[in-house]
Design an enzyme around this catalytic site. Structure first.
Site, PDB file in Angstrom:
ATOM      1  N   ARG A 166      15.532  25.154   6.627  1.00  0.00           N
ATOM      2  CA  ARG A 166      14.366  24.521   7.246  1.00  0.00           C
ATOM      3  C   ARG A 166      13.872  23.375   6.367  1.00  0.00           C
ATOM      4  O   ARG A 166      14.045  23.401   5.153  1.00  0.00           O
ATOM      5  CB  ARG A 166      13.227  25.531   7.415  1.00  0.00           C
ATOM      6  CG  ARG A 166      13.550  26.656   8.373  1.00  0.00           C
ATOM      7  CD  ARG A 166      13.530  26.188   9.821  1.00  0.00           C
ATOM      8  NE  ARG A 166      13.689  27.298  10.746  1.00  0.00           N
ATOM      9  CZ  ARG A 166      14.854  27.735  11.220  1.00  0.00           C
ATOM     10  NH1 ARG A 166      15.994  27.169  10.837  1.00  0.00           N
ATOM     11  NH2 ARG A 166      14.894  28.756  12.073  1.00  0.00           N
ATOM     12  N   ASP A 184       3.051   7.236  -6.620  1.00  0.00           N
ATOM     13  CA  ASP A 184       4.480   7.185  -6.964  1.00  0.00           C
ATOM     14  C   ASP A 184       4.724   7.130  -8.479  1.00  0.00           C
ATOM     15  O   ASP A 184       5.837   7.365  -8.937  1.00  0.00           O
ATOM     16  CB  ASP A 184       5.142   5.956  -6.323  1.00  0.00           C
ATOM     17  CG  ASP A 184       4.954   5.918  -4.817  1.00  0.00           C
ATOM     18  OD1 ASP A 184       4.770   6.990  -4.216  1.00  0.00           O
ATOM     19  OD2 ASP A 184       4.977   4.803  -4.249  1.00  0.00           O
TER      20      ASP A 184
HETATM   21  O1  F6P Z   1       3.361   4.045  -2.304  1.00  0.00           O
HETATM   22  C1  F6P Z   1       2.735   5.201  -1.832  1.00  0.00           C
HETATM   23  C2  F6P Z   1       3.452   5.744  -0.630  1.00  0.00           C
HETATM   24  O2  F6P Z   1       2.769   6.920  -0.215  1.00  0.00           O
HETATM   25  C3  F6P Z   1       4.931   6.036  -0.832  1.00  0.00           C
HETATM   26  O3  F6P Z   1       5.169   7.197  -1.562  1.00  0.00           O
HETATM   27  C4  F6P Z   1       5.413   6.068   0.586  1.00  0.00           C
HETATM   28  O4  F6P Z   1       6.768   5.720   0.649  1.00  0.00           O
HETATM   29  C5  F6P Z   1       4.564   5.014   1.276  1.00  0.00           C
HETATM   30  O5  F6P Z   1       3.430   4.807   0.445  1.00  0.00           O
HETATM   31  C6  F6P Z   1       4.106   5.369   2.667  1.00  0.00           C
HETATM   32  O6  F6P Z   1       3.418   4.302   3.181  1.00  0.00           O
HETATM   33  P1  F6P Z   1       2.550   4.352   4.534  1.00  0.00           P
HETATM   34  O7  F6P Z   1       1.242   5.002   4.186  1.00  0.00           O
HETATM   35  O8  F6P Z   1       2.394   2.931   4.920  1.00  0.00           O
HETATM   36  O9  F6P Z   1       3.328   5.166   5.507  1.00  0.00           O
END
Ligand code: F6P
Length: 365
Positions: free
Chosen positions: A283, A144
Protein backbone atom coordinates in the site's frame (compact mmCIF):
# COMPACT_ATOMS: atom_id res chain seq x y z
CA UNK A 1 19.70 51.07 21.79
CA UNK A 2 21.75 50.91 18.55
CA UNK A 3 21.00 53.79 16.15
CA UNK A 4 19.35 51.85 13.29
CA UNK A 5 20.46 52.23 9.67
CA UNK A 6 16.77 52.41 8.60
CA UNK A 7 13.51 53.48 10.28
CA UNK A 8 10.92 51.53 8.30
CA UNK A 9 11.09 48.11 6.64
CA UNK A 10 8.84 45.79 4.65
CA UNK A 11 8.50 42.03 4.99
CA UNK A 12 7.05 39.32 2.75
CA UNK A 13 6.81 35.54 2.74
CA UNK A 14 7.42 33.94 -0.68
CA UNK A 15 7.20 30.44 -2.19
CA UNK A 16 5.56 27.40 -0.60
CA UNK A 17 4.64 27.89 3.06
CA UNK A 18 6.56 26.21 5.85
CA UNK A 19 5.82 25.84 9.58
CA UNK A 20 7.61 28.68 11.38
CA UNK A 21 6.83 31.52 8.96
CA UNK A 22 4.62 33.21 11.56
CA UNK A 23 7.31 32.75 14.20
CA UNK A 24 9.79 34.64 11.96
CA UNK A 25 7.28 37.45 11.30
CA UNK A 26 6.51 37.75 15.03
CA UNK A 27 10.13 37.84 16.02
CA UNK A 28 11.07 40.31 13.27
CA UNK A 29 8.21 42.68 14.16
CA UNK A 30 8.81 42.54 17.91
CA UNK A 31 12.59 42.92 17.66
CA UNK A 32 12.44 45.65 15.02
CA UNK A 33 9.96 47.72 17.06
CA UNK A 34 11.20 47.07 20.60
CA UNK A 35 14.94 46.88 20.08
CA UNK A 36 15.56 49.23 17.16
CA UNK A 37 12.45 51.45 16.90
CA UNK A 38 11.97 50.34 13.27
CA UNK A 39 8.39 50.12 11.98
CA UNK A 40 7.30 47.19 9.79
CA UNK A 41 4.96 46.90 6.81
CA UNK A 42 3.82 43.44 5.69
CA UNK A 43 3.24 42.73 1.98
CA UNK A 44 0.55 40.17 1.28
CA UNK A 45 0.78 37.04 -0.84
CA UNK A 46 4.49 37.04 -1.57
CA UNK A 47 5.81 39.13 -4.43
CA UNK A 48 2.22 39.54 -5.65
CA UNK A 49 1.51 42.05 -2.86
CA UNK A 50 4.71 43.91 -3.61
CA UNK A 51 3.71 44.26 -7.26
CA UNK A 52 0.04 45.10 -6.59
CA UNK A 53 0.64 47.20 -3.48
CA UNK A 54 -1.25 44.99 -1.06
CA UNK A 55 0.27 45.90 2.26
CA UNK A 56 -0.52 46.69 5.86
CA UNK A 57 1.39 47.98 8.84
CA UNK A 58 2.37 45.24 11.31
CA UNK A 59 2.32 46.26 14.96
CA UNK A 60 3.08 44.16 17.99
CA UNK A 61 -0.63 43.50 18.49
CA UNK A 62 -0.83 42.02 14.95
CA UNK A 63 1.60 39.28 15.92
CA UNK A 64 0.07 38.27 19.23
CA UNK A 65 -0.68 34.56 19.40
CA UNK A 66 0.87 33.60 16.06
CA UNK A 67 4.00 31.82 17.34
CA UNK A 68 2.47 28.31 17.33
CA UNK A 69 0.38 28.84 14.19
CA UNK A 70 1.29 27.13 10.92
CA UNK A 71 1.05 28.96 7.59
CA UNK A 72 1.70 32.69 7.25
CA UNK A 73 -0.53 35.59 8.32
CA UNK A 74 0.75 37.43 5.23
CA UNK A 75 -0.21 34.76 2.70
CA UNK A 76 2.22 33.46 0.08
CA UNK A 77 2.52 32.19 -3.46
CA UNK A 78 5.21 30.59 -5.56
CA UNK A 79 4.17 32.69 -8.57
CA UNK A 80 4.45 36.45 -9.30
CA UNK A 81 8.12 36.88 -10.12
CA UNK A 82 8.44 40.68 -10.71
CA UNK A 83 11.14 40.05 -13.35
CA UNK A 84 9.03 37.55 -15.26
CA UNK A 85 5.43 38.60 -14.73
CA UNK A 86 2.65 37.30 -16.98
CA UNK A 87 0.53 39.84 -18.87
CA UNK A 88 -2.10 39.25 -21.52
CA UNK A 89 -1.59 41.20 -24.74
CA UNK A 90 -4.44 40.56 -27.17
CA UNK A 91 -4.95 36.82 -26.89
CA UNK A 92 -1.28 36.18 -26.12
CA UNK A 93 0.33 35.74 -22.74
CA UNK A 94 3.79 37.29 -22.48
CA UNK A 95 6.18 37.83 -19.59
CA UNK A 96 7.47 41.25 -18.68
CA UNK A 97 9.65 42.94 -16.09
CA UNK A 98 7.40 44.82 -13.62
CA UNK A 99 10.10 45.45 -11.02
CA UNK A 100 9.60 49.23 -11.36
CA UNK A 101 6.22 48.71 -9.61
CA UNK A 102 8.07 47.11 -6.71
CA UNK A 103 10.28 50.18 -6.31
CA UNK A 104 7.22 52.47 -6.62
CA UNK A 105 5.30 50.61 -3.90
CA UNK A 106 8.33 50.50 -1.64
CA UNK A 107 8.58 54.28 -1.89
CA UNK A 108 4.80 54.81 -1.43
CA UNK A 109 5.15 53.13 1.98
CA UNK A 110 8.41 55.00 2.70
CA UNK A 111 10.14 51.68 3.22
CA UNK A 112 13.93 51.71 3.28
CA UNK A 113 14.65 47.97 3.30
CA UNK A 114 12.84 44.69 2.67
CA UNK A 115 13.07 41.35 4.51
CA UNK A 116 12.25 38.43 2.21
CA UNK A 117 11.48 35.09 3.86
CA UNK A 118 11.73 32.36 1.26
CA UNK A 119 13.44 29.41 -0.38
CA UNK A 120 15.75 29.33 -3.39
CA UNK A 121 13.21 30.88 -5.81
CA UNK A 122 12.25 33.80 -3.56
CA UNK A 123 15.83 34.43 -2.48
CA UNK A 124 16.98 34.50 -6.13
CA UNK A 125 14.43 37.28 -6.71
CA UNK A 126 15.69 38.95 -3.51
CA UNK A 127 19.21 38.91 -4.92
CA UNK A 128 18.07 40.40 -8.21
CA UNK A 129 16.21 43.19 -6.38
CA UNK A 130 19.33 43.84 -4.32
CA UNK A 131 21.48 43.96 -7.47
CA UNK A 132 19.08 46.64 -8.76
CA UNK A 133 19.50 48.78 -5.67
CA UNK A 134 16.91 47.60 -3.14
CA UNK A 135 18.19 47.09 0.40
CA UNK A 136 17.31 43.46 1.07
CA UNK A 137 17.81 40.87 3.81
CA UNK A 138 16.86 37.19 3.31
CA UNK A 139 15.62 34.50 5.72
CA UNK A 140 15.98 30.83 4.67
CA UNK A 141 12.70 28.92 4.63
CA UNK A 142 11.80 25.52 3.23
CA UNK A 143 10.69 22.14 4.49
CA UNK A 144 13.07 20.63 1.90
CA UNK A 145 16.20 21.86 3.77
CA UNK A 146 17.90 22.27 0.39
CA UNK A 147 19.55 25.70 0.82
CA UNK A 148 23.31 25.36 0.80
CA UNK A 149 24.34 28.43 2.80
CA UNK A 150 22.69 27.46 6.08
CA UNK A 151 23.03 24.37 8.25
CA UNK A 152 19.25 24.16 8.51
CA UNK A 153 16.17 25.93 7.18
CA UNK A 154 13.16 26.38 9.43
CA UNK A 155 10.18 24.19 8.55
CA UNK A 156 12.31 21.11 7.96
CA UNK A 157 12.15 19.83 11.53
CA UNK A 158 8.35 20.02 11.57
CA UNK A 159 8.06 18.24 8.20
CA UNK A 160 10.37 15.47 9.31
CA UNK A 161 8.48 15.11 12.60
CA UNK A 162 5.21 14.74 10.66
CA UNK A 163 6.81 12.13 8.40
CA UNK A 164 8.25 10.25 11.39
CA UNK A 165 4.86 10.19 13.11
CA UNK A 166 3.33 8.86 9.88
CA UNK A 167 5.93 6.08 9.83
CA UNK A 168 5.09 5.14 13.43
CA UNK A 169 1.43 4.83 12.44
CA UNK A 170 2.21 2.88 9.28
CA UNK A 171 4.26 0.42 11.33
CA UNK A 172 1.29 -0.74 13.40
CA UNK A 173 -1.04 -1.28 10.46
CA UNK A 174 1.75 -2.87 8.37
CA UNK A 175 2.43 -5.29 11.19
CA UNK A 176 -1.24 -6.27 11.58
CA UNK A 177 -1.72 -6.98 7.88
CA UNK A 178 1.78 -8.28 7.08
CA UNK A 179 2.04 -5.72 4.33
CA UNK A 180 4.65 -3.61 2.65
CA UNK A 181 3.92 0.07 3.23
CA UNK A 182 5.39 2.78 1.02
CA UNK A 183 5.44 6.35 2.34
CA UNK A 184 6.10 9.04 -0.28
CA UNK A 185 7.46 12.23 1.24
CA UNK A 186 8.27 15.68 -0.16
CA UNK A 187 11.70 17.26 -0.54
CA UNK A 188 11.88 18.11 -4.24
CA UNK A 189 15.41 17.31 -5.51
CA UNK A 190 16.84 16.58 -2.05
CA UNK A 191 16.37 13.49 0.11
CA UNK A 192 16.65 15.13 3.54
CA UNK A 193 13.06 14.55 4.69
CA UNK A 194 13.16 10.92 3.49
CA UNK A 195 16.54 10.14 5.03
CA UNK A 196 15.96 11.82 8.39
CA UNK A 197 12.42 10.52 8.85
CA UNK A 198 13.35 7.09 7.50
CA UNK A 199 16.08 6.70 10.12
CA UNK A 200 13.96 8.26 12.90
CA UNK A 201 10.92 6.17 11.97
CA UNK A 202 12.76 2.85 11.56
CA UNK A 203 12.22 2.33 7.82
CA UNK A 204 13.65 -0.75 6.11
CA UNK A 205 14.22 0.94 2.76
CA UNK A 206 14.89 4.63 2.06
CA UNK A 207 14.98 5.90 -1.52
CA UNK A 208 16.42 9.37 -2.14
CA UNK A 209 17.14 11.33 -5.34
CA UNK A 210 20.88 11.39 -4.61
CA UNK A 211 21.11 7.55 -4.78
CA UNK A 212 19.30 6.14 -7.82
CA UNK A 213 17.76 2.81 -6.86
CA UNK A 214 17.72 -0.66 -8.39
CA UNK A 215 14.29 -2.22 -7.79
CA UNK A 216 15.83 -5.71 -7.64
CA UNK A 217 17.87 -4.62 -4.61
CA UNK A 218 14.71 -3.31 -2.92
CA UNK A 219 12.85 -6.56 -3.66
CA UNK A 220 15.80 -8.59 -2.33
CA UNK A 221 15.62 -6.64 0.93
CA UNK A 222 11.87 -7.29 1.35
CA UNK A 223 12.33 -10.99 0.58
CA UNK A 224 15.27 -11.24 2.97
CA UNK A 225 13.08 -9.77 5.72
CA UNK A 226 10.38 -12.37 5.00
CA UNK A 227 12.96 -15.14 5.35
CA UNK A 228 13.92 -13.67 8.73
CA UNK A 229 10.22 -14.01 9.67
CA UNK A 230 9.71 -10.28 9.57
CA UNK A 231 6.25 -10.09 8.15
CA UNK A 232 6.10 -6.46 7.11
CA UNK A 233 8.36 -3.83 5.61
CA UNK A 234 8.39 -0.06 5.47
CA UNK A 235 9.73 1.89 2.50
CA UNK A 236 10.21 5.69 2.50
CA UNK A 237 10.46 7.16 -0.99
CA UNK A 238 11.43 10.80 -1.51
CA UNK A 239 9.26 12.34 -4.23
CA UNK A 240 12.47 12.92 -6.22
CA UNK A 241 13.70 9.31 -5.98
CA UNK A 242 14.47 7.73 -9.35
CA UNK A 243 15.55 4.34 -10.67
CA UNK A 244 19.08 3.79 -11.96
CA UNK A 245 19.19 5.19 -15.48
CA UNK A 246 15.63 6.53 -15.09
CA UNK A 247 13.95 9.86 -14.42
CA UNK A 248 12.07 11.46 -11.54
CA UNK A 249 8.29 11.13 -11.73
CA UNK A 250 6.69 14.47 -12.63
CA UNK A 251 3.09 14.96 -11.51
CA UNK A 252 2.38 18.30 -13.14
CA UNK A 253 3.80 21.55 -14.49
CA UNK A 254 2.58 24.70 -12.73
CA UNK A 255 2.65 27.66 -15.06
CA UNK A 256 4.41 30.84 -13.83
CA UNK A 257 5.79 29.11 -10.75
CA UNK A 258 9.40 29.84 -9.67
CA UNK A 259 10.07 26.14 -10.34
CA UNK A 260 7.21 24.83 -12.51
CA UNK A 261 7.96 21.12 -12.01
CA UNK A 262 5.86 19.29 -9.39
CA UNK A 263 7.13 15.84 -8.49
CA UNK A 264 4.92 13.00 -7.29
CA UNK A 265 3.96 9.42 -8.03
CA UNK A 266 7.17 7.52 -7.27
CA UNK A 267 5.48 5.80 -4.31
CA UNK A 268 2.99 4.15 -6.66
CA UNK A 269 5.68 3.11 -9.11
CA UNK A 270 7.75 1.44 -6.37
CA UNK A 271 4.72 -0.17 -4.72
CA UNK A 272 3.50 -1.80 -7.96
CA UNK A 273 6.92 -3.22 -8.73
CA UNK A 274 7.45 -4.50 -5.18
CA UNK A 275 4.00 -6.13 -5.06
CA UNK A 276 4.50 -7.80 -8.44
CA UNK A 277 7.95 -9.13 -7.55
CA UNK A 278 7.31 -10.22 -3.94
CA UNK A 279 3.64 -11.18 -4.07
CA UNK A 280 3.21 -9.20 -0.83
CA UNK A 281 0.26 -6.88 -0.45
CA UNK A 282 1.62 -3.35 -0.78
CA UNK A 283 0.00 0.00 0.00
CA UNK A 284 1.06 3.57 -0.65
CA UNK A 285 0.60 6.71 1.45
CA UNK A 286 1.44 10.05 -0.11
CA UNK A 287 2.01 12.41 2.81
CA UNK A 288 1.83 15.54 0.65
CA UNK A 289 1.01 18.93 2.11
CA UNK A 290 0.47 17.56 5.62
CA UNK A 291 4.24 18.05 5.82
CA UNK A 292 3.83 21.78 5.27
CA UNK A 293 0.90 22.33 7.62
CA UNK A 294 0.30 22.55 11.34
CA UNK A 295 2.08 23.95 14.30
CA UNK A 296 5.89 24.22 14.10
CA UNK A 297 7.96 22.03 16.43
CA UNK A 298 9.78 23.69 19.34
CA UNK A 299 13.00 23.45 17.30
CA UNK A 300 11.45 25.29 14.34
CA UNK A 301 9.84 27.93 16.59
CA UNK A 302 13.21 28.61 18.16
CA UNK A 303 15.13 28.64 14.88
CA UNK A 304 12.51 30.85 13.19
CA UNK A 305 12.53 33.23 16.17
CA UNK A 306 16.33 33.45 16.04
CA UNK A 307 16.20 34.08 12.28
CA UNK A 308 13.62 36.88 12.75
CA UNK A 309 15.76 38.56 15.41
CA UNK A 310 18.86 38.05 13.23
CA UNK A 311 17.15 39.68 10.23
CA UNK A 312 16.09 42.68 12.36
CA UNK A 313 19.71 43.05 13.53
CA UNK A 314 21.03 42.93 9.95
CA UNK A 315 18.69 45.71 8.78
CA UNK A 316 19.41 47.80 11.89
CA UNK A 317 23.15 47.48 11.26
CA UNK A 318 22.72 48.26 7.55
CA UNK A 319 24.08 44.88 6.44
CA UNK A 320 22.09 44.37 3.25
CA UNK A 321 22.33 41.81 0.45
CA UNK A 322 22.73 39.10 3.08
CA UNK A 323 20.76 36.11 4.34
CA UNK A 324 20.65 35.05 7.99
CA UNK A 325 21.85 31.49 8.45
CA UNK A 326 22.63 28.86 11.05
CA UNK A 327 26.32 27.94 11.35
CA UNK A 328 26.77 25.20 13.92
CA UNK A 329 24.98 26.53 17.01
CA UNK A 330 25.15 30.19 15.99
CA UNK A 331 23.09 32.60 13.92
CA UNK A 332 25.29 34.20 11.29
CA UNK A 333 24.79 35.67 7.81
CA UNK A 334 26.09 35.14 4.27
CA UNK A 335 25.94 37.22 1.06
CA UNK A 336 22.80 36.41 -0.95
CA UNK A 337 24.88 35.35 -3.94
CA UNK A 338 26.27 32.47 -1.86
CA UNK A 339 22.79 31.54 -0.70
CA UNK A 340 21.09 30.89 -4.04
CA UNK A 341 21.45 28.75 -7.13
CA UNK A 342 23.26 25.85 -5.51
CA UNK A 343 21.08 23.25 -3.82
CA UNK A 344 22.09 21.45 -0.66
CA UNK A 345 21.56 17.76 -1.37
CA UNK A 346 22.36 14.71 0.77
CA UNK A 347 26.07 13.78 0.55
CA UNK A 348 26.04 10.16 -0.58
CA UNK A 349 29.15 9.34 1.43
CA UNK A 350 28.10 11.40 4.46
CA UNK A 351 27.69 10.25 8.04
CA UNK A 352 23.90 9.83 7.92
CA UNK A 353 23.97 7.64 4.83
CA UNK A 354 26.69 5.57 6.48
CA UNK A 355 24.66 5.24 9.70
CA UNK A 356 21.64 4.11 7.69
CA UNK A 357 23.68 1.46 5.91
CA UNK A 358 25.24 0.27 9.20
CA UNK A 359 21.72 -0.25 10.56
CA UNK A 360 20.93 -2.49 7.61
CA UNK A 361 18.62 0.04 5.95
CA UNK A 362 18.50 -0.57 2.20
CA UNK A 363 19.14 2.56 0.12
CA UNK A 364 18.29 0.82 -3.13
CA UNK A 365 21.85 0.60 -4.47
O1 F6P B 1 9.43 23.23 -1.68
C1 F6P B 1 8.45 22.78 -0.81
C2 F6P B 1 7.55 21.78 -1.48
O2 F6P B 1 6.58 21.36 -0.52
C3 F6P B 1 8.25 20.58 -2.09
O3 F6P B 1 8.66 19.65 -1.14
C4 F6P B 1 7.21 20.09 -3.05
O4 F6P B 1 7.81 19.41 -4.11
C5 F6P B 1 6.55 21.37 -3.54
O5 F6P B 1 6.86 22.38 -2.58
C6 F6P B 1 5.06 21.30 -3.71
O6 F6P B 1 4.62 22.49 -4.23
P1 F6P B 1 3.08 22.92 -4.33
O7 F6P B 1 2.66 23.38 -2.96
O8 F6P B 1 3.07 24.02 -5.32
O9 F6P B 1 2.32 21.71 -4.76
Amino acid sequence: MVKPAVRRIGVLTGGGDAPGLNAVIRSLVKTAIREYDISVVGFENGFGGLIKNQARELTESDVVGILPRGGTILGTTNRDNPFHYPVIKGDQKTFVDVSDRVFENISIHEIEALVIIGGDGSLSIAKELYDRGLKVVGVPKTIDNDLSATDQTFGFDTALTTATEALDKLHTTAESHHRVMVLEVMGRYAGWIALYSGISGGADVILIPEIPYNIDVVVEKINARSKERKKFSIIVAAEGAKPLGGEMVVKQHVENSFDPVRLGGIGDVVAKEVEAATGKETRVTVLGHLQRGGSPTAFDRLLATRYGAGAAKLVAEGKFGRMVCLKGQNIDSVPLEQAVGKLNTVPVDGELVRVARQLGICLGD
